[in-house]
Design an enzyme around this catalytic site. Structure first.
Site, PDB file in Angstrom:
ATOM      1  N   LYS A  29       2.131 -45.510 -77.790  1.00 40.07           N
ATOM      2  CA  LYS A  29       2.314 -46.129 -79.105  1.00 40.07           C
ATOM      3  C   LYS A  29       1.016 -46.168 -79.890  1.00 40.07           C
ATOM      4  CE  LYS A  29       6.621 -48.590 -78.848  1.00 40.07           C
ATOM      5  NZ  LYS A  29       7.367 -49.835 -79.041  1.00 40.07           N
TER       6      LYS A  29
ATOM      7  N   LYS B  68      11.972 -38.360 -73.826  1.00 42.86           N
ATOM      8  CA  LYS B  68      12.966 -39.431 -73.784  1.00 42.86           C
ATOM      9  C   LYS B  68      13.750 -39.487 -75.097  1.00 42.86           C
ATOM     10  CE  LYS B  68      11.901 -43.826 -74.484  1.00 42.86           C
ATOM     11  NZ  LYS B  68      11.415 -45.199 -74.414  1.00 42.86           N
TER      12      LYS B  68
ATOM     13  N   LYS C 250      15.162 -43.231 -80.977  1.00 45.71           N
ATOM     14  CA  LYS C 250      15.607 -43.154 -82.373  1.00 45.71           C
ATOM     15  C   LYS C 250      14.439 -42.874 -83.311  1.00 45.71           C
ATOM     16  CE  LYS C 250      14.259 -46.936 -84.466  1.00 45.71           C
ATOM     17  NZ  LYS C 250      14.021 -47.477 -85.728  1.00 45.71           N
TER      18      LYS C 250
HETATM   19  P1  TYM Z   1      13.658 -51.228 -75.679  1.00 46.17           P
HETATM   20  O1  TYM Z   1      14.137 -52.138 -76.755  1.00 46.17           O
HETATM   21  O2  TYM Z   1      12.769 -50.094 -76.061  1.00 46.17           O
HETATM   22  O3  TYM Z   1      14.890 -50.617 -74.918  1.00 46.17           O
HETATM   23  C1  TYM Z   1      15.940 -51.454 -74.444  1.00 46.17           C
HETATM   24  C2  TYM Z   1      16.425 -50.922 -73.125  1.00 46.17           C
HETATM   25  O4  TYM Z   1      16.892 -49.577 -73.272  1.00 46.17           O
HETATM   26  C3  TYM Z   1      16.265 -48.746 -72.296  1.00 46.17           C
HETATM   27  N1  TYM Z   1      16.108 -47.397 -72.860  1.00 46.17           N
HETATM   28  C4  TYM Z   1      16.483 -46.267 -72.236  1.00 46.17           C
HETATM   29  N2  TYM Z   1      17.079 -46.061 -71.046  1.00 46.17           N
HETATM   30  C5  TYM Z   1      17.371 -44.791 -70.706  1.00 46.17           C
HETATM   31  N3  TYM Z   1      17.076 -43.711 -71.478  1.00 46.17           N
HETATM   32  C6  TYM Z   1      16.487 -43.858 -72.690  1.00 46.17           C
HETATM   33  N4  TYM Z   1      16.227 -42.798 -73.445  1.00 46.17           N
HETATM   34  C7  TYM Z   1      16.148 -45.191 -73.109  1.00 46.17           C
HETATM   35  N5  TYM Z   1      15.579 -45.719 -74.228  1.00 46.17           N
HETATM   36  C8  TYM Z   1      15.551 -47.059 -74.048  1.00 46.17           C
HETATM   37  C9  TYM Z   1      14.931 -49.416 -72.010  1.00 46.17           C
HETATM   38  O5  TYM Z   1      14.431 -49.054 -70.750  1.00 46.17           O
HETATM   39  C10 TYM Z   1      15.297 -50.882 -72.074  1.00 46.17           C
HETATM   40  O6  TYM Z   1      15.822 -51.322 -70.844  1.00 46.17           O
HETATM   41  N6  TYM Z   1      10.040 -53.969 -73.672  1.00 46.17           N
HETATM   42  C11 TYM Z   1      11.476 -53.769 -73.724  1.00 46.17           C
HETATM   43  C12 TYM Z   1      12.227 -54.984 -74.226  1.00 46.17           C
HETATM   44  C13 TYM Z   1      11.923 -56.225 -73.485  1.00 46.17           C
HETATM   45  C14 TYM Z   1      12.350 -56.548 -72.167  1.00 46.17           C
HETATM   46  C15 TYM Z   1      11.865 -57.861 -71.918  1.00 46.17           C
HETATM   47  C16 TYM Z   1      13.090 -55.865 -71.203  1.00 46.17           C
HETATM   48  C17 TYM Z   1      11.246 -57.288 -73.953  1.00 46.17           C
HETATM   49  N7  TYM Z   1      11.211 -58.267 -73.019  1.00 46.17           N
HETATM   50  C18 TYM Z   1      12.128 -58.508 -70.701  1.00 46.17           C
HETATM   51  C19 TYM Z   1      13.344 -56.510 -69.995  1.00 46.17           C
HETATM   52  C20 TYM Z   1      12.853 -57.795 -69.738  1.00 46.17           C
HETATM   53  C21 TYM Z   1      11.765 -52.627 -74.661  1.00 46.17           C
HETATM   54  O7  TYM Z   1      11.002 -52.327 -75.551  1.00 46.17           O
HETATM   55  O8  TYM Z   1      12.969 -52.065 -74.520  1.00 46.17           O
END
Ligand code: TYM
Length: 330
Positions: A114, A196, A199
């Site tokens: 990022k 990956k 969006k």
């Molecule tokens: P975020 O918002 O980017 O994504 C949410 C969830 O979707 C999963 N994900 C994917 N899984 C498979 N293939 C993909 N291409 C893909 N893109 C996204 C992510 O692994 C995630 O599980 N930091 C986290 C949000 C967060 C969080 C937490 C998660 C904040 N606090 C506490 C767990 C526990 C995040 O940015 O996910």
């Protein structure tokens, strides 16, 4: 009831959520919600590590919360809330930041990626992001955290921070385990299957939105990059087909061997259509529910406020315990 394991996870309100979010996380949230004591939040605080336009941001928060309900999570049986509505998240994050090392945060791949992408805004929040995520998890003494494999490193640092704190003050935090599904853990871009699915990809054909209509989903899968071998099998070097097999497996719960057999004598065209249709069918009820939930903001507000009250009752106890251990007067 008492012995149920606790599950916690969060999702950022990043506008259009993708098929990756659905297969990597949300689908598992729904299935786990039937078995475990579940807490799910919209991680709105995490989202401001990149610039947001206030009006759009607010809408994305409503949209994402409506999606949680649309996938079938029941707000009476699970705790569903907005992260920023429970102030203990930021308070514990500060505490934990004093037990998190500069070096370990510097090694986070998401931070490195990022900071390259938003080179004009490498802010402290982006760097400290994993500490806030650790606070989200540790406040609720979660046993399991269902995420896609891109979040694994953040789970590891959460465990390290918790173990370090416990090492000094005794048993305060439970060490959480990641729960990463087999087939949907890393959904790749349909246009460049070495990356990956995200969006933020400029090419809209690279990703499927959870709310895309059936025709759009089918068109995007038809354009998916494959190879010239014309054989549906999972092996190294066939990134495009491997990704489609994974997606099909995650949606239909068929094994790779079953899928290879099903398409033994068929071409890529048939396979792509089958994958697209299975995805469109799986997302159809989500899309329909979403229309209903997003049309009643007052009801969404009622649900997330009630969720925040329940979350806070748990969070306040953990925060107090941790602060007292450090020596604060409560
Ligand atoms: P975020 O918002 O980017 O994504 C949410 C969830 O979707 C999963 N994900 C994917 N899984 C498979 N293939 C993909 N291409 C893909 N893109 C996204 C992510 O692994 C995630 O599980 N930091 C986290 C949000 C967060 C969080 C937490 C998660 C904040 N606090 C506490 C767990 C526990 C995040 O940015 O996910």
């Amino acid at each position: 009831m008492e012995n149920k394991k606790r599950v916690l996870s969060c999702i950022q309100p990043s506008g259009m959520l993708t098929l990756g979010n659905y297969l990597g996380a949300l689908k598992n949230w729904k299935s786990m919600s039937e078995e475990f004591d579940c807490i799910f939040a919209v991680a709105d605080l995490h989202a401001i590590t990149v610039r947001q336009v206030p009006k759009d941001f607010r809408q994305h928060i409503y949209d994402t919360f409506a999606l949680l309900l649309s996938i079938g999570l029941n707000p009476e049986e699970n705790i569903l809330f907005l992260q920023s509505n429970v102030s203990q998240h930021t308070e514990l994050a500060w505490l934990l930041s004093c037990y998190t090392q500069f070096g370990e945060l510097s090694r986070m791949t998401q931070f490195k990626d990022k900071s390259l992408k938003h080179a004009d805004n490498v802010n402290l929040g982006l760097f400290a992001y994993p500490t806030l995520m650790a606070a989200d998890i540790l406040l609720y003494n979660a046993d399991l955290v269902p995420v896609g494999s891109d979040q694994k490193q953040h789970l590891e640092i959460t465990r390290d921070i918790a173990a370090r704190f416990n090492g000094i003050y005794g048993d305060v935090f439970k060490l959480p385990e990641p729960y990463i599904g087999k087939s949907g853990a890393r959904v790749m871009s349909l246009q460049d299957p070495t990356k990956k699915m995200s969006k933020s990809d400029d090419n809209v054909n690279a990703w499927v939105a959870i709310l895309d209509d059936e025709d759009t989903i089918i068109r995007k899968f038809k354009r998916a990059v494959t190879d010239s071998e014309a054989k549906v099998c999972f092996k190294e070097g066939k990134d495009g087909i491997n990704n489609l097999i994974n997606i099909y497996s995650a949606v239909t719960e068929k094994t790779v061997a079953e899928i290879e057999k099903e398409f033994e004598n068929k071409g890529y065209g048939d396979f792509k259509t089958a994958v697209a249709e299975s995805v469109a069918d799986a997302l159809k009820p989500v899309r329909e529910n979403y229309k209903m939930f997003i049309s009643d903001k007052a009801e969404l507000e009622r649900i997330f406020r009630s969720g925040a009250e329940k979350a806070e009752a748990i969070a306040i106890k953990t925060l107090s315990k941790a602060m007292k251990k450090v020596g604060f007067i409560r």
